[in-house]
Scaffold this active site. Structure first.
Site, PDB file in Angstrom:
ATOM      1  CE  LYS A  86      -3.637  -2.666   1.832  1.00 41.68           C
ATOM      2  NZ  LYS A  86      -4.459  -2.744   3.524  1.00 41.68           N
ATOM      3  CD  GLN A 128      -3.225  -4.185   6.796  1.00 42.36           C
ATOM      4  OE1 GLN A 128      -3.181  -3.634   5.907  1.00 42.36           O
ATOM      5  NE2 GLN A 128      -4.284  -5.197   6.156  1.00 42.36           N
ATOM      6  CG  ASP A 133      -8.793  -0.048   4.710  1.00 44.78           C
ATOM      7  OD1 ASP A 133      -8.524  -0.779   3.823  1.00 44.78           O
ATOM      8  OD2 ASP A 133      -8.447  -0.088   5.827  1.00 44.78           O
TER       9      ASP A 133
END
Ligand code: NAD
Length: 285
Positions: free
Chosen positions: A52, A96, A119
């Site tokens: 990422k 995460q 997200d």
């Protein structure tokens, strides 16, 4: 049979964002910024975070990785998120997952400002997706799958689609986005009876079970469209939920693993971060 090239499509998306971002950056005097929080040493998470951040660098965004000890308290993690919510150089915040067991994931996800939740896991963004309010952020993996359908002109209207898996991050949001495309969707989980029978009737299969070679050539009909979201490691090699070699002989379209949904997920994260950056620029006008 066409192999849906997620790597090439993601690259195309990143090139467009890089160009548009570099023009905007000159005008507004700051880069789009993504902060990634990682708690503990989970090795798969380390790889995902690295990819990422690499994508951020690739398009010229500012990025920060905040590495926290796996014994961090929920309170201290919440205070890190608060700092990022108030940081005007940060447009996107991502924690995460999975988090260590002593931390309540939903509390953490909902502590991120919904306007920086790139997200797309915040309750507000899930609600917006449900009713089709496009100001929110879509979860990256299902959004990436929809982009693949669009790029390859795969019309979902009236198609019988089977989604395998009903998690909050893949299966459930995937189902909502497919419904929006007017597909007829059936969702399976590990308790589903006669999976093979259902697979045989499906025009399109989205597999997100996390079970290697769950779907075999004898399970599917000729001309089926296969999206393989699964990421499994077998004998040190990555593979999806579909027996690619055999199923690809019957499919009209199929995604490979690696090189399919994975890179699209990252491209959608970058796209969401850029959307947040542009929303903030427009707000300050
Ligand atoms: P999860 O474990 O949260 O959910 C798996 C779902 O599959 C559950 O609903 C379970 O009931 C169902 N399932 C499991 N075995 C099944 C079976 N035999 N038949 C029918 N249903 C079954 O997993 P997740 O987070 O949704 O991820 C699913 C897979 O997708 C994993 O392999 C994960 O690594 C991968 N993934 C890939 C990406 C990507 O970017 N490519 C992103 C997220 C997840």
């Amino acid at each position: 049979m066409t192999i849906i090239d997620g790597k090439a499509l993601s690259e195309k998306i990143l090139i467009e964002i890089e160009k548009e971002h570099s023009e905007l950056e000159k005008k507004v005097g700051r880069k789009a910024g993504l902060a990634v929080i990682i708690v503990g040493e989970n090795s798969a998470s380390q790889i995902y975070v690295r990819n990422k951040i690499k994508a951020c660098e690739r398009v010229g965004f500012y990025s920060e990785t905040i590495r926290l000890d796996e014994n961090i308290t929920e309170e201290n993690l919440l205070s890190e998120i608060k700092k990022l919510n108030n940081n005007s150089n940060i447009d996107g915040i991502l924690v995460q997952l999975p988090l260590p067991e002593h931390i309540d994931e939903l509390n953490i996800v909902n502590a991120i400002s919904a306007e920086k939740d790139v997200d797309g896991f915040h309750t507000t963004n899930i609600g917006k997706m449900m009713i089709g309010d496009e100001s929110g952020f879509l979860p990256c993996t299902p959004a990436g799958v929809i982009q693949m359908f669009e790029e390859y002109n795969i019309d979902l209207k009236g198609k019988d689609v089977l989604v395998i898996g009903q998690s909050n991050i893949v299966g459930k949001p995937m189902t909502l986005l497919l419904i929006k495309k007017r597909a007829t969707v059936q969702v399976c989980n590990s308790k589903t009876k006669n999976l093979s029978e259902k697979l045989q009737k499906a025009d399109v299969i989205v597999a997100a079970a996390g079970s290697p070679k769950l779907i075999k050539a004898t399970d599917v009909k000729e001309g089926v469209v296969i999206i393989d979201v699964g990421i499994n490691r077998v004998d040190g090699k990555l593979c999806g939920d579909v027996d690619f070699e055999e199923v690809s002989k019957k499919a009209s379209f199929i995604t490979p693993v690696p090189g399919g949904v994975g890179p699209m997920t990252i491209a959608m994260l970058i796209k969401n971060t850029f959307k947040s950056y542009k929303q903030k620029i427009n707000k300050s006008k």
